[in-house]
Motif scaffolding. Structure first.
Motif, PDB file in Angstrom:
ATOM      1  N   TYR A  26      79.875   4.742 -29.336  1.00  0.00           N
ATOM      2  CA  TYR A  26      79.660   5.786 -28.325  1.00  0.00           C
ATOM      3  C   TYR A  26      79.456   7.137 -29.014  1.00  0.00           C
ATOM      4  CZ  TYR A  26      80.598   8.895 -24.352  1.00  0.00           C
ATOM      5  OH  TYR A  26      80.505   9.878 -23.386  1.00  0.00           O
ATOM      6  N   MET A  29      76.013   7.380 -30.621  1.00  0.00           N
ATOM      7  CA  MET A  29      74.981   7.646 -29.619  1.00  0.00           C
ATOM      8  C   MET A  29      75.062   9.088 -29.127  1.00  0.00           C
ATOM      9  SD  MET A  29      75.149   4.058 -27.486  1.00  0.00           S
ATOM     10  CE  MET A  29      73.837   4.527 -26.347  1.00  0.00           C
ATOM     11  N   GLU A  30      76.278   9.572 -28.980  1.00  0.00           N
ATOM     12  CA  GLU A  30      76.480  10.954 -28.547  1.00  0.00           C
ATOM     13  C   GLU A  30      75.916  11.922 -29.590  1.00  0.00           C
ATOM     14  OE1 GLU A  30      80.234  12.935 -26.403  1.00  0.00           O
ATOM     15  OE2 GLU A  30      80.590  12.550 -28.542  1.00  0.00           O
ATOM     16  N   LEU A  34      71.765  11.065 -27.153  1.00  0.00           N
ATOM     17  CA  LEU A  34      71.338  10.150 -26.094  1.00  0.00           C
ATOM     18  C   LEU A  34      72.104  10.433 -24.806  1.00  0.00           C
ATOM     19  CD1 LEU A  34      71.191   6.864 -28.198  1.00  0.00           C
ATOM     20  CD2 LEU A  34      69.254   8.237 -27.405  1.00  0.00           C
ATOM     21  N   LEU A  36      74.262   9.357 -22.243  1.00  0.00           N
ATOM     22  CA  LEU A  36      75.207   8.259 -22.071  1.00  0.00           C
ATOM     23  C   LEU A  36      75.564   8.000 -20.614  1.00  0.00           C
ATOM     24  CD1 LEU A  36      77.300   9.120 -25.199  1.00  0.00           C
ATOM     25  CD2 LEU A  36      75.994   7.038 -24.857  1.00  0.00           C
ATOM     26  N   LEU A  41      71.818   2.873 -20.823  1.00  0.00           N
ATOM     27  CA  LEU A  41      72.535   3.156 -22.067  1.00  0.00           C
ATOM     28  C   LEU A  41      74.059   3.142 -21.944  1.00  0.00           C
ATOM     29  CD1 LEU A  41      70.400   6.131 -23.474  1.00  0.00           C
ATOM     30  CD2 LEU A  41      70.367   3.756 -24.247  1.00  0.00           C
ATOM     31  N   THR A  44      75.862   0.295 -23.451  1.00  0.00           N
ATOM     32  CA  THR A  44      75.423  -0.122 -24.783  1.00  0.00           C
ATOM     33  C   THR A  44      76.573  -0.180 -25.792  1.00  0.00           C
ATOM     34  OG1 THR A  44      73.153   0.617 -24.443  1.00  0.00           O
ATOM     35  CG2 THR A  44      73.916   0.462 -26.721  1.00  0.00           C
TER      36      THR A  44
END
Length: 200
Positions: A26, A29-30, A34, A36, A41, A44
């Motif tokens: 997480y 991705m952060e 992205l 979230l 997503l 994910t």
């Protein structure tokens, strides 16, 4: 900065691993910016955690090692047994992207033989962790030698590496080939028989 200190992984349950990977993915991705909250997503991190622990890296847990069936070599068969075209998927430990291809395994039996499908399962288990192809090749050979109680083992792997095909040089056609030979397969005659049987 990250620490290179090894975590006490033996103390972590699968649930601990799932939660830790989910949290850290997480954060990756952060950091990439992205969204979230996006429907596509937001789950994910959970999906990736389950994939790592339960599927592609299951080879990191010895509890997942397949059950192996052996049989007495009642026919006293002494020639080469070859299993070719075993499908293999693994992950490069340098970039954590897949490499995949085919594995061939041969051995000269002594007092016992192994169920043929078990060789495939052993290869697939050992492949299911981050590593380099050279290490994978040697580990397959050594594990089969240990299980079959014979030094006479050969392994050949031909693989495509996505760390080469999808990034860096971006050469999608190159393949990497590695071998392991022990016992009688160290002799030119047996090594040549093995390679010729593969049509290489």
């Amino acid at each position: 900065m990250y620490s290179s200190k090894k975590a006490p992984i033996e103390d972590l349950t699968d649930q601990d691993k799932l939660e830790s990977i989910q949290y850290h993915f997480y954060k990756i991705m952060e950091a990439l910016g992205l969204d979230l909250d996006d429907e596509s997503l937001k789950k994910t991190p959970e999906r990736v955690a389950k994939m790592y622990v339960n599927e592609v890296f299951r080879g990191l847990n010895e509890k997942n090692f397949p059950k192996i069936s052996f049989f007495d070599n009642s026919t006293n068969y002494k020639d080469m047994i070859l299993v070719d075209n075993i499908t293999m998927f693994s992950y490069c430990e340098h970039h954590f992207v897949p490499f995949f291809g085919k594995v061939a395994v041969a051995y000269m039996p002594k007092d016992r033989v192994i169920g043929l499908s078990k060789i495939n399962r052993i290869v697939q288990f050992i492949a299911s962790k981050p590593q380099i192809q050279e290490k994978l090749t040697v580990e397959i050979g050594q594990k089969l030698s240990e299980l079959l109680k014979t030094d006479d083992v050969a392994v050949f792997i031909e693989a495509t590496h996505l760390c080469v095909a999808s990034r860096g040089v971006r050469d999608e056609k190159s393949v990497t080939k590695t071998n392991f030979f022990s016992g009688k397969f160290l002799k030119d005659k047996m090594r040549t028989r093995f390679i010729n049987a593969l049509g290489k």
